[in-house]
Design a protein around this motif. Sequence first.
Motif, PDB file in Angstrom:
ATOM      1  N   HIS A 366       0.845  -1.202   0.000  1.00 23.21           N
ATOM      2  CA  HIS A 366       0.000   0.000   0.000  1.00 23.21           C
ATOM      3  C   HIS A 366       0.880   1.252   0.000  1.00 23.21           C
ATOM      4  O   HIS A 366       1.856   1.334   0.762  1.00 23.21           O
ATOM      5  CB  HIS A 366      -0.906  -0.005   1.227  1.00 23.21           C
ATOM      6  CG  HIS A 366      -2.065   0.944   1.147  1.00 23.21           C
ATOM      7  ND1 HIS A 366      -1.928   2.298   1.282  1.00 23.21           N
ATOM      8  CD2 HIS A 366      -3.389   0.725   0.950  1.00 23.21           C
ATOM      9  CE1 HIS A 366      -3.102   2.892   1.176  1.00 23.21           C
ATOM     10  NE2 HIS A 366      -4.014   1.945   0.965  1.00 23.21           N
ATOM     11  N   PRO A 367       0.574   2.263  -0.821  1.00 19.74           N
ATOM     12  CA  PRO A 367       1.421   3.462  -0.895  1.00 19.74           C
ATOM     13  C   PRO A 367       1.166   4.474   0.225  1.00 19.74           C
ATOM     14  O   PRO A 367       1.887   5.463   0.344  1.00 19.74           O
ATOM     15  CB  PRO A 367       1.027   4.072  -2.246  1.00 19.74           C
ATOM     16  CG  PRO A 367      -0.409   3.673  -2.431  1.00 19.74           C
ATOM     17  CD  PRO A 367      -0.524   2.296  -1.822  1.00 19.74           C
ATOM     18  N   GLY A 368       0.151   4.227   1.049  1.00 16.37           N
ATOM     19  CA  GLY A 368      -0.250   5.218   2.050  1.00 16.37           C
ATOM     20  C   GLY A 368      -1.436   6.016   1.544  1.00 16.37           C
ATOM     21  O   GLY A 368      -1.773   5.991   0.355  1.00 16.37           O
ATOM     22  N   THR A 369      -2.093   6.720   2.458  1.00 12.97           N
ATOM     23  CA  THR A 369      -3.341   7.422   2.134  1.00 12.97           C
ATOM     24  C   THR A 369      -3.117   8.932   2.172  1.00 12.97           C
ATOM     25  O   THR A 369      -2.930   9.519   3.251  1.00 12.97           O
ATOM     26  CB  THR A 369      -4.444   7.039   3.140  1.00 12.97           C
ATOM     27  OG1 THR A 369      -4.594   5.607   3.124  1.00 12.97           O
ATOM     28  CG2 THR A 369      -5.760   7.697   2.781  1.00 12.97           C
ATOM     29  N   GLN A 370      -3.135   9.543   1.003  1.00  9.30           N
ATOM     30  CA  GLN A 370      -2.860  10.980   0.929  1.00  9.30           C
ATOM     31  C   GLN A 370      -3.955  11.796   1.600  1.00  9.30           C
ATOM     32  O   GLN A 370      -3.681  12.782   2.284  1.00  9.30           O
ATOM     33  CB  GLN A 370      -2.705  11.418  -0.529  1.00  9.30           C
ATOM     34  CG  GLN A 370      -2.276  12.874  -0.675  1.00  9.30           C
ATOM     35  CD  GLN A 370      -2.022  13.263  -2.111  1.00  9.30           C
ATOM     36  OE1 GLN A 370      -2.224  12.469  -3.029  1.00  9.30           O
ATOM     37  NE2 GLN A 370      -1.578  14.488  -2.326  1.00  9.30           N
ATOM     38  N   TYR A 371      -5.208  11.397   1.378  1.00  5.78           N
ATOM     39  CA  TYR A 371      -6.309  12.098   2.032  1.00  5.78           C
ATOM     40  C   TYR A 371      -7.344  11.076   2.483  1.00  5.78           C
ATOM     41  O   TYR A 371      -7.540  10.033   1.863  1.00  5.78           O
ATOM     42  CB  TYR A 371      -6.937  13.151   1.112  1.00  5.78           C
ATOM     43  CG  TYR A 371      -7.507  12.613  -0.179  1.00  5.78           C
ATOM     44  CD1 TYR A 371      -8.853  12.266  -0.283  1.00  5.78           C
ATOM     45  CD2 TYR A 371      -6.705  12.446  -1.301  1.00  5.78           C
ATOM     46  CE1 TYR A 371      -9.381  11.763  -1.456  1.00  5.78           C
ATOM     47  CE2 TYR A 371      -7.218  11.948  -2.484  1.00  5.78           C
ATOM     48  CZ  TYR A 371      -8.554  11.603  -2.552  1.00  5.78           C
ATOM     49  OH  TYR A 371      -9.075  11.102  -3.714  1.00  5.78           O
ATOM     50  N   LEU A 372      -7.979  11.374   3.590  1.00  3.55           N
ATOM     51  CA  LEU A 372      -8.935  10.445   4.182  1.00  3.55           C
ATOM     52  C   LEU A 372     -10.289  10.480   3.474  1.00  3.55           C
ATOM     53  O   LEU A 372     -10.616  11.427   2.766  1.00  3.55           O
ATOM     54  CB  LEU A 372      -9.142  10.777   5.664  1.00  3.55           C
ATOM     55  CG  LEU A 372      -7.964  10.511   6.607  1.00  3.55           C
ATOM     56  CD1 LEU A 372      -8.311  11.000   8.004  1.00  3.55           C
ATOM     57  CD2 LEU A 372      -7.618   9.034   6.642  1.00  3.55           C
ATOM     58  N   PHE A 373     -11.075   9.458   3.691  1.00  2.69           N
ATOM     59  CA  PHE A 373     -12.475   9.388   3.264  1.00  2.69           C
ATOM     60  C   PHE A 373     -12.635   9.492   1.752  1.00  2.69           C
ATOM     61  O   PHE A 373     -13.533  10.170   1.251  1.00  2.69           O
ATOM     62  CB  PHE A 373     -13.306  10.480   3.962  1.00  2.69           C
ATOM     63  CG  PHE A 373     -13.037  10.609   5.429  1.00  2.69           C
ATOM     64  CD1 PHE A 373     -13.079   9.500   6.258  1.00  2.69           C
ATOM     65  CD2 PHE A 373     -12.710  11.827   5.990  1.00  2.69           C
ATOM     66  CE1 PHE A 373     -12.818   9.610   7.613  1.00  2.69           C
ATOM     67  CE2 PHE A 373     -12.442  11.951   7.339  1.00  2.69           C
ATOM     68  CZ  PHE A 373     -12.503  10.843   8.149  1.00  2.69           C
TER      69      PHE A 373
END
Length: 545
Positions: A366-373
């Motif tokens: 997983h690359p990570g989550t730049q912005y939530l929701f």
Amino acid sequence: MLIFGYNAADSHPIVARRILKAKAKGAKVIVCDPRYIETARIADIWLPLKNGSNVALLNAFANVLISENLYNKEFVENHTEGFEEYCKSVEKYTPEYVEKITGLSAKQIRETIRMYAAAPSATILWGMGVTQWGQGVDTVRCLTSLALLTGNLGRPNVGVAPVRGQNNVQGACDMGALIDTLPGYQYVNDPAARAKFAKAWGVESIPEKKGYPISELPHNAISGKVKAFYVMGEDPMQTEADLSVVRQGFEALDLVIVQDIFMTQTAAMADVIFPATSWGEHEGVYTSADRGFQRFYKAVEAKGDVKTDWEIICLMSTALGYPMKYNNTKEIWDEVRELCPSYYGATYEKMEGLGYIQWPCPTLDHPGTQYLFAGSKFNRPNGKGQLYASDWRPPMELTDEEYPLALATVREVGHYSCRSMTGNCAALQTLADEPGYVQINTQDAASLGIKDQQLVWVASRRGKVISRAAVSDRTNKGAVYMTYQWWIGACNQLTLDALDPISRTPEFKHCAVKLEAIPDQNWAENYVQREYTSLKSRLRKAAEV
């Protein structure tokens, strides 16, 4: 950008630079703050609302969005709940109704929220001017509801940004340094979470009962509920509200342990002091305000009889009967990853060099989550965001004839937090040194016979301190502002320990005070020098012991 109760130039200069860059690229900037702060200078709209009127103004914003059909109907219908009740809650808060509460005209309020609603992408930034109130949680919920109403969540370049008070506040929360969570925001009242951590740590059970917030420590110590206090990298005797009560609380404790890198007011009261390494003398992981994990590396070898924080904790744990041993910070981080699903994919290898991983990062690829929701799916059972409004309540301590001015604590760009580090920096001491300033409006100062740079008395119902007047039209009438890091003129001797009912955060931003000119300025200057010399001597002796 809607900047609400947040002075980026003084609190976070790097964020202030980002705001300037956004403005240069065409972003509209709205500032809601009683003072004419630096960001107000570049703002398209500056709303100088009255101190203590946050919720009333936000309810008026919502009222206009709904009554003028400026809200995002599709987003509200598909991605939120509670709209009908929300409408009823804000119905009476017309711009005309809140004029007297906020000190703003109905026209100003309408123009402001129309600008925000018209933006194709908008973000809200807030700081301690929102959270350090008796209605702090209500204000945060009202701000996030504005973002929900306008559909400014769940996609790039929009959202809400609570800019944290100091370094690694976000990281401390991520690691479970809250009264009701384990690492990874897994709540102690969740049996499954407790069972998982108990198994991993080889203990029979994890306590279900949540702890006490630091703001309740003094009263709990005085009453005997709390017997000991272990303080790491914090100076409650400088930073907490109503310091006379805080001192009583510390004096009532059976044991005070302080783990820090410099002598502080709190360390001077400690029974045991553990000298720790500074940020440049060890390695680990920080979390940025946008949930970004980043590794940091040792820059220099530590000198003297000091140890890293994690080594000290391991030794303490072992001495208390629970053997705790790690060989390095990677072992600790890997344990965190295994126990916290949202962090699992953020490995040391991914964070190598300048690697930057924003949680949630649930898998190794997983690359990570730049912005939530993303896709406007919120972390609630039905995936919808809850709209929330609250009735406005006045501040907990109002001004009166005897104490006619409202005091708010603020930040100062030349020094940081409790000043334990920046106060030991010679270069920063040349920018500002004891005592700190009390910012006061030109007209208020004239009526009290106070001139710029004069030493004055500042008093509340809880104490009296000396400070230097900073007279300016940038400060609003009827209010004064002080920074809390000064040893002489410590403004938290004046502040109120009344708490937000949910967050238990003190109302640092409003208490009633009075100012008094000191006729003999030579006496006042000598008084400051004597007090400062005496205090430094006391701290030096405590350090030697």
